[in-house]
Design an enzyme around this catalytic site. Structure first.
Site, PDB file in Angstrom:
ATOM      1  CG  ASP A  38      69.577  27.896  67.602  1.00 28.42           C
ATOM      2  OD1 ASP A  38      70.249  26.922  67.225  1.00 28.42           O
ATOM      3  OD2 ASP A  38      69.253  28.074  68.790  1.00 28.42           O
ATOM      4  CE  LYS A 147      71.531  25.775  69.570  1.00 32.36           C
ATOM      5  NZ  LYS A 147      70.497  26.027  70.589  1.00 32.36           N
ATOM      6  CB  CYS A 180      70.449  29.615  71.561  1.00 25.53           C
ATOM      7  SG  CYS A 180      68.946  28.686  71.959  1.00 25.53           S
TER       8      CYS A 180
END
Length: 241
Positions: A38, A147, A180
């Site tokens: 991310d 995702k 995450c």
């Protein structure tokens, strides 16, 4: 210790030893991937979702540079790089409605509900917020995987993409350490991957102690902890000319 070599001739493999805690770990380059979690404008850029939601992103700039160093070393050694991007379709169908806990807990969704002028701008695929930061752009041979939740293994192609390439060892970098990154690393452990966290190539959301808590959890329960310097040193030892 390393992952299953899937029957490949050991003489054809290239292995290196990474200095780590609680003990060093052997990584076969052909069966290892650097997983970039991310590193999007949403999480690392001023004006992105995390910034707008009130989190401190001051540490993100340094992480971008350190991750770039990791990726250069990994690519030079011939190691696979995988970029993950978190978000949803522009209509937010993937995000779920009020019957989903994600609707209630996602700070991006809550921020948009509190500030209607941001509707459709946060973590929407195709938008600036969803895009990777300028300092970390995929190169030929890198893999990108979308995702829709904290864990990159949930409702994504990540597991099949990794297994199809014989990847058994995962080296994690990215944001956020305690959300995450940790969610994906834990799921990787449960899926029988050997997981390494480069602690200084990650950034947390929240108070400082949550970074330390994730590092402790990984070292004691879910994998191994190392640093950018030690990773790059291990890659230099086997770098392709």
């Amino acid at each position: 210790m390393t992952g299953n070599l899937s029957g490949e001739n050991p003489a054809e493999s290239v292995s290196t030893t990474l200095a780590a805690r609680p003990e060093d770990i052997a990584l076969d380059v052909a069966h290892t991937a650097v997983v970039v979690i991310d590193m999007q404008n949403a999480y690392a850029s001023p004006g992105g979702y995390v910034d707008l939601a009130g989190f401190d992103i001051a540490g993100a700039a340094g992480v971008i540079g350190r991750i770039a160093t990791v990726l250069e070393s990994a690519r030079t050694a011939g190691m696979q790089v995988v970029f993950l991007q978190n978000g949803w379709d522009p209509d937010y169908v993937e995000a779920g409605g009020p019957q989903s806990p994600n609707w209630h807990k996602s700070n991006a969704l809550k921020t948009m509900r509190a500030r209607p002028e941001l509707e459709g701008k946060l973590l929407a695929r195709g938008g600036w917020d969803y895009a990777l930061v300028d300092g970390l752009k995929p190169q030929p041979g890198d893999i990108q995987v979308h995702k829709p939740r904290y864990s990159a293994f949930f409702h994504s192609q990540l597991d099949s993409v990794l297994r199809a390439r014989g990847i058994r060892n995962l080296v994690f970098v990215g944001i956020a350490t305690n959300v995450c990154v940790e969610s994906t690393l834990r799921d990787g452990f449960h899926l029988e991957y050997f997981c390494v966290l480069l602690e200084d190539a990650t950034h947390h959301l929240g108070p400082e102690f949550v970074q330390a808590a994730t590092v402790y959890n990984v070292e004691k329960f879910f994998g191994w902890v190392s640093t950018v310097e030690d990773f790059c040193a291990s890659m230099r030892a086997i770098a392709k000319p």
